[in-house]
Design a protein around this motif. Structure first.
Motif, mmCIF file in Angstrom:
data_model
loop_
_atom_site.group_PDB
_atom_site.id
_atom_site.type_symbol
_atom_site.label_atom_id
_atom_site.label_comp_id
_atom_site.label_asym_id
_atom_site.label_seq_id
_atom_site.Cartn_x
_atom_site.Cartn_y
_atom_site.Cartn_z
ATOM 1 N N MET A 163 33.184 12.338 -57.481
ATOM 2 C CA MET A 163 31.644 10.854 -57.022
ATOM 3 C C MET A 163 31.654 11.819 -55.933
ATOM 4 N N SER A 164 30.906 12.260 -55.470
ATOM 5 C CA SER A 164 30.249 12.254 -53.867
ATOM 6 C C SER A 164 29.814 10.757 -53.607
ATOM 7 N N PHE A 165 30.108 10.501 -52.258
ATOM 8 C CA PHE A 165 29.494 9.074 -51.481
ATOM 9 C C PHE A 165 28.009 8.771 -51.921
ATOM 10 N N PRO A 166 27.279 10.013 -50.935
ATOM 11 C CA PRO A 166 25.847 9.054 -51.752
ATOM 12 C C PRO A 166 25.727 8.998 -53.423
ATOM 13 N N VAL A 167 26.016 9.530 -54.729
ATOM 14 C CA VAL A 167 26.382 9.717 -55.340
ATOM 15 C C VAL A 167 26.856 8.041 -55.755
ATOM 16 N N ARG A 168 27.655 8.069 -55.755
ATOM 17 C CA ARG A 168 28.481 6.377 -55.601
ATOM 18 C C ARG A 168 27.678 5.525 -55.506
ATOM 19 N N GLN A 169 27.338 5.357 -54.422
ATOM 20 C CA GLN A 169 25.995 4.800 -53.573
ATOM 21 C C GLN A 169 24.517 4.322 -54.559
ATOM 22 N N ILE A 170 24.222 5.669 -54.784
ATOM 23 C CA ILE A 170 22.934 4.974 -55.406
ATOM 24 C C ILE A 170 22.971 4.977 -56.881
ATOM 25 N N ARG A 171 24.368 5.085 -57.931
ATOM 26 C CA ARG A 171 24.780 4.065 -58.417
ATOM 27 C C ARG A 171 24.468 2.884 -58.901
ATOM 28 N N ASN A 172 25.315 2.731 -57.322
ATOM 29 C CA ASN A 172 25.102 1.541 -57.546
ATOM 30 C C ASN A 172 23.937 0.419 -56.949
ATOM 31 N N GLY A 173 23.590 1.287 -57.173
ATOM 32 C CA GLY A 173 21.685 0.592 -56.689
ATOM 33 C C GLY A 173 21.291 0.820 -54.798
ATOM 34 N N GLU A 221 11.936 16.045 -50.014
ATOM 35 C CA GLU A 221 10.683 16.380 -49.713
ATOM 36 C C GLU A 221 11.611 17.645 -48.933
ATOM 37 N N ARG A 222 11.886 17.440 -47.960
ATOM 38 C CA ARG A 222 12.599 18.669 -46.849
ATOM 39 C C ARG A 222 12.786 20.048 -47.871
ATOM 40 N N GLY A 223 13.365 19.752 -49.075
ATOM 41 C CA GLY A 223 14.289 21.624 -49.212
ATOM 42 C C GLY A 223 14.883 21.578 -48.388
ATOM 43 N N ASP A 224 16.035 20.512 -48.551
ATOM 44 C CA ASP A 224 17.347 20.179 -47.682
ATOM 45 C C ASP A 224 18.770 20.676 -48.835
ATOM 46 N N PRO A 225 18.889 21.981 -48.712
ATOM 47 C CA PRO A 225 19.999 22.605 -49.870
ATOM 48 C C PRO A 225 20.713 21.312 -50.224
ATOM 49 N N SER A 226 21.345 20.467 -49.052
ATOM 50 C CA SER A 226 22.582 19.306 -49.521
ATOM 51 C C SER A 226 22.038 18.897 -50.397
ATOM 52 N N ALA A 227 20.911 18.324 -50.563
ATOM 53 C CA ALA A 227 20.360 17.633 -51.787
ATOM 54 C C ALA A 227 20.446 18.286 -53.497
ATOM 55 N N VAL A 228 21.039 19.434 -53.225
ATOM 56 C CA VAL A 228 21.173 19.696 -55.160
ATOM 57 C C VAL A 228 22.371 19.536 -55.077
ATOM 58 N N PRO A 229 23.788 19.648 -55.056
ATOM 59 C CA PRO A 229 24.742 19.482 -55.594
ATOM 60 C C PRO A 229 24.827 17.162 -56.419
ATOM 61 N N ILE A 230 24.157 16.937 -54.368
ATOM 62 C CA ILE A 230 23.698 15.337 -54.811
ATOM 63 C C ILE A 230 22.725 14.849 -56.487
ATOM 64 N N LEU A 231 22.457 16.282 -56.627
ATOM 65 C CA LEU A 231 21.169 15.797 -58.108
ATOM 66 C C LEU A 231 22.033 16.531 -59.380
ATOM 67 N N LYS A 232 22.552 17.352 -59.249
ATOM 68 C CA LYS A 232 23.393 17.485 -59.778
ATOM 69 C C LYS A 232 24.336 16.576 -60.607
ATOM 70 N N ALA A 233 25.251 16.317 -59.300
ATOM 71 C CA ALA A 233 25.956 15.009 -60.207
ATOM 72 C C ALA A 233 25.216 13.849 -60.057
ATOM 73 N N LEU A 234 23.962 13.833 -60.108
ATOM 74 C CA LEU A 234 22.956 12.734 -60.784
ATOM 75 C C LEU A 234 22.595 12.680 -62.129
ATOM 76 N N ALA A 235 22.421 14.272 -62.444
ATOM 77 C CA ALA A 235 21.855 14.322 -63.939
ATOM 78 C C ALA A 235 22.590 13.035 -64.865
#
Lengths: 143, 244
Positions: free
Chosen positions: B1-11, B24-38
């Motif tokens: 689990m990537s770092f931002p994913v763990r952080q978001i899961r921890n609130g 909002e920026r359309g930054d492609p780096s958001a895509v894998p994080i969103l997939k991992a949060l799904a």
């Protein structure tokens, strides 16, 4: 909705700035003018109006993920209030957010505010263009 | 689990806020994080709040949030305001009405600019931001639209429950008969019900809802803190029915 391709080094970012009055101070004519000038310069302004506490400002700035916080103070409590805002930003690990201020702030207090980490202080008579320029150009250096 | 994913899961609110910016920026780096949060999404009750300019949408959300916090539910709010068609700038001023919750660690409020989205609603950004707040642990998520005109109905495509908020002075029954946003209501709210004409408006909406869409009608006054418990009960009842 366009997704940026990988070739572009940095995706398009519109500056987001939180603009507010802080503390017990009901004079909001100036802060509204600044908010409108920033809006007219293509900036997204989260406008929080009157009577905010440092904690309200900092928690809002974190949730809104702003590039900068602009605070208007005409109550003479600037040293205490800016100090508390800077402390809370550090505590939230959000001290990369630039803080600037304006209002009735004596020139001899400005170096002290800068030492706290306040990036710019705009006193009465500052052209609105100077504030816009600071937000559009001065923030770029933070990367 | 990537770092931002763990952080978001921890609130972690800051990590969630940064991810919404990337979306909002359309930054492609958001895509894998969103997939991992799904896998951690699909749990929240998503409520769209729409209605004309000045109907009291933000103030109503402030009051509803108070009610849901009493029920120990965590609340996420995505509030959209218009982008200037001239300069691209925006004044995002919904947070100012939500003063009661600015320091509550169980409430996350994010203001979004419409940025030229069709109908003033950036549907794709909102759909992804919803997932972020869901994975962050928010139990109830409000989507507040810009003040709408008659034909703006996109919020119904992303909210499980849509509340259409109007005032006693909206107009006569012909206005209510017209096609458009009146048709997407799962629930009608006559806010500012302390003003004259509220009972008449509620009655007209009730008649309409029989014919077009069986949407219950509630009267509230955000100013006087009235009718909120009943509305929350109504939203929860509807939420159960529309839950996928």
């Amino acid at each position: 909705m366009t997704r940026q391709t990988k070739q572009s080094p940095r995706p398009l970012h519109r500056p987001r700035v939180l603009v507010a009055k802080i503390g017990l101070d009901g004079h909001d004519r100036g802060v509204k003018l600044v908010a409108k000038a920033l809006r007219d310069a293509g900036i997204e302004v989260i406008y929080m109006g009157l009577h905010n506490t440092p904690e309200e400002i900092v928690r809002s700035a974190v949730q809104e993920d702003v590039d900068a916080i602009g605070l208007s103070i005409l109550s003479a409590a600037h040293r205490t209030l800016f100090k508390e805002v800077m402390r809370l930003l550090k505590k939230q690990r959000a001290d990369d957010i630039a803080v600037f201020g304006g209002g009735v702030i004596p020139s001899e207090d400005i170096p002290g505010l800068k030492r706290l980490g306040v990036r710019a202080v705009f006193t009465p008579g500052t052209p609105l263009e100077a504030i816009v320029m600071f937000v559009k150009e001065g923030l770029k250096s933070k990367g | 689990m990537s770092f931002p994913v763990r952080q978001i899961r921890n609130g972690d609110f800051r990590a969630a806020a940064k991810l919404i910016t990337a979306i909002e920026r359309g930054d492609p780096s958001a895509v894998p994080i969103l997939k991992a949060l799904a896998p951690y999404t699909g749990r929240a009750q998503v409520i769209g709040i729409t209605g004309p300019v000045g109907a009291g949408k933000s103030s109503l959300i402030n009051e509803l949030t108070t009610g849901y916090r009493h029920l120990r539910r965590r609340v996420g709010i995505l509030a959209v305001d218009p982008t200037s068609p001239v300069t691209g700038g925006a004044i995002l001023g919904d947070r100012i009405r939500m003063r009661d919750h600015l320091t509550d660690p169980g409430v996350f409020i994010r203001s979004l600019a419409a940025r030229g989205a069709p109908g003033g609603l950036p549907v794709l950004v909102l759909a992804e931001a919803l997932h972020v707040l869901d994975a962050l642990g928010m139990d109830v998520i409000f989507i507040e639209t810009i003040g709408i005109g008659q034909d703006q109905t996109a919020v119904a495509s992303i909210a499980r429950t849509t509340a259409v908020v109007v005032n006693p002075t909206l107009g006569d029954e012909v206005q209510l008969l017209k096609a458009g946003f009146m048709e997407i209501a799962d629930i009608f709210v006559v806010n500012k019900a302390d003003l004259p004409g509220a009972d008449r408006m509620a009655l007209q909406l009730a008649e309409l809802s029989d014919a077009v869409n069986p949407a219950p009608v509630f009267k509230t006054s955000a100013l006087k803190h009235e009718g909120l418990d009943e509305l929350i009960k109504g939203l929860n009842d509807i939420g159960k029915k529309t839950r996928r």
